[in-house]
Design a protein around this motif. Structure first.
Motif, PDB file in Angstrom:
ATOM      1  N   LEU A  83      27.347 -31.422  21.912  1.00  0.00           N
ATOM      2  CA  LEU A  83      27.360 -31.616  23.365  1.00  0.00           C
ATOM      3  C   LEU A  83      26.459 -30.609  24.081  1.00  0.00           C
ATOM      4  O   LEU A  83      26.091 -30.815  25.236  1.00  0.00           O
ATOM      5  N   GLY A  84      26.122 -29.519  23.398  1.00  0.00           N
ATOM      6  CA  GLY A  84      25.221 -28.527  23.966  1.00  0.00           C
ATOM      7  C   GLY A  84      23.840 -28.555  23.359  1.00  0.00           C
ATOM      8  O   GLY A  84      23.020 -27.682  23.650  1.00  0.00           O
ATOM      9  N   SER A  85      23.559 -29.553  22.528  1.00  0.00           N
ATOM     10  CA  SER A  85      22.242 -29.651  21.900  1.00  0.00           C
ATOM     11  C   SER A  85      21.201 -30.121  22.905  1.00  0.00           C
ATOM     12  O   SER A  85      21.522 -30.777  23.905  1.00  0.00           O
ATOM     13  N   THR A  86      19.956 -29.817  22.626  1.00  0.00           N
ATOM     14  CA  THR A  86      18.874 -30.186  23.544  1.00  0.00           C
ATOM     15  C   THR A  86      18.778 -31.695  23.717  1.00  0.00           C
ATOM     16  O   THR A  86      18.601 -32.194  24.836  1.00  0.00           O
ATOM     17  N   SER A  87      18.916 -32.439  22.613  1.00  0.00           N
ATOM     18  CA  SER A  87      18.770 -33.894  22.683  1.00  0.00           C
ATOM     19  C   SER A  87      19.840 -34.525  23.565  1.00  0.00           C
ATOM     20  O   SER A  87      19.549 -35.400  24.397  1.00  0.00           O
ATOM     21  N   VAL A  88      21.092 -34.086  23.430  1.00  0.00           N
ATOM     22  CA  VAL A  88      22.182 -34.643  24.236  1.00  0.00           C
ATOM     23  C   VAL A  88      22.024 -34.258  25.699  1.00  0.00           C
ATOM     24  O   VAL A  88      22.185 -35.094  26.598  1.00  0.00           O
TER      25      VAL A  88
ATOM     26  N   THR B  73      34.110 -28.034  28.951  1.00  0.00           N
ATOM     27  CA  THR B  73      33.074 -28.470  28.003  1.00  0.00           C
ATOM     28  C   THR B  73      32.169 -27.315  27.621  1.00  0.00           C
ATOM     29  O   THR B  73      31.836 -27.121  26.438  1.00  0.00           O
ATOM     30  N   THR B  74      31.776 -26.521  28.613  1.00  0.00           N
ATOM     31  CA  THR B  74      30.920 -25.364  28.353  1.00  0.00           C
ATOM     32  C   THR B  74      31.596 -24.352  27.440  1.00  0.00           C
ATOM     33  O   THR B  74      30.976 -23.824  26.504  1.00  0.00           O
ATOM     34  N   VAL B  75      32.868 -24.094  27.687  1.00  0.00           N
ATOM     35  CA  VAL B  75      33.617 -23.125  26.866  1.00  0.00           C
ATOM     36  C   VAL B  75      33.759 -23.628  25.431  1.00  0.00           C
ATOM     37  O   VAL B  75      33.562 -22.866  24.469  1.00  0.00           O
ATOM     38  N   LEU B  76      34.075 -24.897  25.260  1.00  0.00           N
ATOM     39  CA  LEU B  76      34.245 -25.450  23.910  1.00  0.00           C
ATOM     40  C   LEU B  76      32.942 -25.401  23.114  1.00  0.00           C
ATOM     41  O   LEU B  76      32.948 -25.106  21.918  1.00  0.00           O
TER      42      LEU B  76
ATOM     43  N   LEU C 134      35.086 -29.977  38.197  1.00  0.00           N
ATOM     44  CA  LEU C 134      34.595 -28.643  37.886  1.00  0.00           C
ATOM     45  C   LEU C 134      35.294 -28.064  36.656  1.00  0.00           C
ATOM     46  O   LEU C 134      34.654 -27.414  35.815  1.00  0.00           O
ATOM     47  N   ALA C 135      36.597 -28.311  36.528  1.00  0.00           N
ATOM     48  CA  ALA C 135      37.343 -27.819  35.359  1.00  0.00           C
ATOM     49  C   ALA C 135      36.843 -28.481  34.088  1.00  0.00           C
ATOM     50  O   ALA C 135      36.742 -27.841  33.030  1.00  0.00           O
ATOM     51  N   LEU C 136      36.518 -29.774  34.158  1.00  0.00           N
ATOM     52  CA  LEU C 136      35.986 -30.485  32.995  1.00  0.00           C
ATOM     53  C   LEU C 136      34.634 -29.913  32.578  1.00  0.00           C
ATOM     54  O   LEU C 136      34.352 -29.752  31.385  1.00  0.00           O
ATOM     55  N   ALA C 137      33.796 -29.584  33.568  1.00  0.00           N
ATOM     56  CA  ALA C 137      32.492 -28.987  33.268  1.00  0.00           C
ATOM     57  C   ALA C 137      32.659 -27.621  32.603  1.00  0.00           C
ATOM     58  O   ALA C 137      31.978 -27.304  31.616  1.00  0.00           O
ATOM     59  N   VAL C 138      33.570 -26.809  33.125  1.00  0.00           N
ATOM     60  CA  VAL C 138      33.808 -25.483  32.553  1.00  0.00           C
ATOM     61  C   VAL C 138      34.401 -25.599  31.153  1.00  0.00           C
ATOM     62  O   VAL C 138      33.988 -24.885  30.223  1.00  0.00           O
TER      63      VAL C 138
ATOM     64  N   LEU D 184      22.682 -23.499  28.078  1.00  0.00           N
ATOM     65  CA  LEU D 184      22.205 -24.774  28.614  1.00  0.00           C
ATOM     66  C   LEU D 184      23.344 -25.737  28.914  1.00  0.00           C
ATOM     67  O   LEU D 184      23.232 -26.562  29.825  1.00  0.00           O
ATOM     68  N   SER D 185      24.448 -25.657  28.163  1.00  0.00           N
ATOM     69  CA  SER D 185      25.602 -26.483  28.516  1.00  0.00           C
ATOM     70  C   SER D 185      26.192 -26.018  29.843  1.00  0.00           C
ATOM     71  O   SER D 185      26.600 -26.841  30.672  1.00  0.00           O
ATOM     72  N   ALA D 186      26.200 -24.690  30.074  1.00  0.00           N
ATOM     73  CA  ALA D 186      26.674 -24.171  31.361  1.00  0.00           C
ATOM     74  C   ALA D 186      25.754 -24.634  32.488  1.00  0.00           C
ATOM     75  O   ALA D 186      26.220 -25.106  33.527  1.00  0.00           O
ATOM     76  N   VAL D 187      24.455 -24.517  32.266  1.00  0.00           N
ATOM     77  CA  VAL D 187      23.490 -24.926  33.289  1.00  0.00           C
ATOM     78  C   VAL D 187      23.643 -26.406  33.615  1.00  0.00           C
ATOM     79  O   VAL D 187      23.751 -26.806  34.782  1.00  0.00           O
TER      80      VAL D 187
END
Length: 233
Positions: A78-83, A183-186, A177-181, A151-154
């Motif tokens: 989920l944090g890869s460049t392609s995704v 995902t970034t944490v995971l 916003l909680a879902l975005a945070v 990049l997942s945070a960004v």
């Protein structure tokens, strides 16, 4: 003096003040972690946390049931460049279709700028990947900061914060916003679990990513006030 300070604070909206604090805290945290990354030997907390994700005395075997390793690989993607490029491109195309070129350009600049900043920071610190435990995925780039974490945070926080401005109801905004945070944490945790980043790499990626995302959010507010970016969905 106190009266002037109170007048200034009364003009500053709480979300703007909070975003400013996030930017300041993120920059401070990144600078502190950069000193850890430049040390000749790994910091104790880096080694302890990495080993905590492996079975005692077996640095090649991660903790958890057999399916956990595969789940972590899925999460880290989920944090890869392609995704992230796919998600960003889909969002930009949608905004162009509904005739929101200003917002589309803002998202492009936010994500592309974050990618460029991440690459420059990696070259500036030049920290190699950890060798304390075995790598469960192949990586060839430098280690600090974690590109996946940053990049997942960004991406997710920029999209989440912009989407929250278009949504009605506090509960809905908090959920997005909680879902975005989350995902970034995971994504960041998965990088440590897979053994390809020191914890300080991930923390630095979060600090830089959160700071950049909040700067982009502040820019969006300014552009919306000036009618460059429309404030409707």
């Amino acid at each position: 003096m106190k009266t002037a300070a109170k007048a200034l604070l009364s003009r500053v909206e709480f979300p703007v003040l909070l975003a400013g604090l996030v930017v300041a805290a993120g920059l401070w945290g990144f600078v502190e972690l950069m000193e850890v990354a430049r040390a000749t030997t790994p910091h104790a907390f880096d080694a302890e946390i990495m080993l905590a994700f492996r079975q005692a005395g077996q640095p090649g075997i991660p903790i958890g049931p057999p399916w956990m390793e595969g789940a972590m690989r899925d999460i880290t993607s989920l944090g890869s460049t392609s995704v992230l490029v796919l998600i960003t491109a889909a969002t930009i195309i949608y905004l162009l279709l509904i005739r929101r070129p200003g917002t589309a350009l803002l998202i492009f600049v936010a994500v592309a700028g974050g990618q460029t900043l991440s690459s420059l920071l990696k070259l500036g610190v030049d920290r190699p990947r950890p060798e304390l435990v075995s790598h469960l995925v192949n990586e060839t780039s430098l280690s600090f900061p974690s590109g996946h974490a940053m990049l997942s945070a960004v991406t997710y926080l920029t999209l989440g914060s912009l989407a929250a401005r278009f949504l009605h109801g506090r509960t809905t905004k908090i959920y997005v916003l909680a879902l975005a945070v989350l995902t970034t944490v995971l994504v960041g945790i998965s990088r440590i679990y897979l053994g390809v980043h020191w914890p300080s790499d991930v923390l630095a990626g979060w600090c830089a990513g959160f700071a950049w995302a909040m700067l982009c959010w502040l820019a969006a507010r300014v552009l919306q006030r000036r009618r460059v970016v429309r404030d409707d969905a």
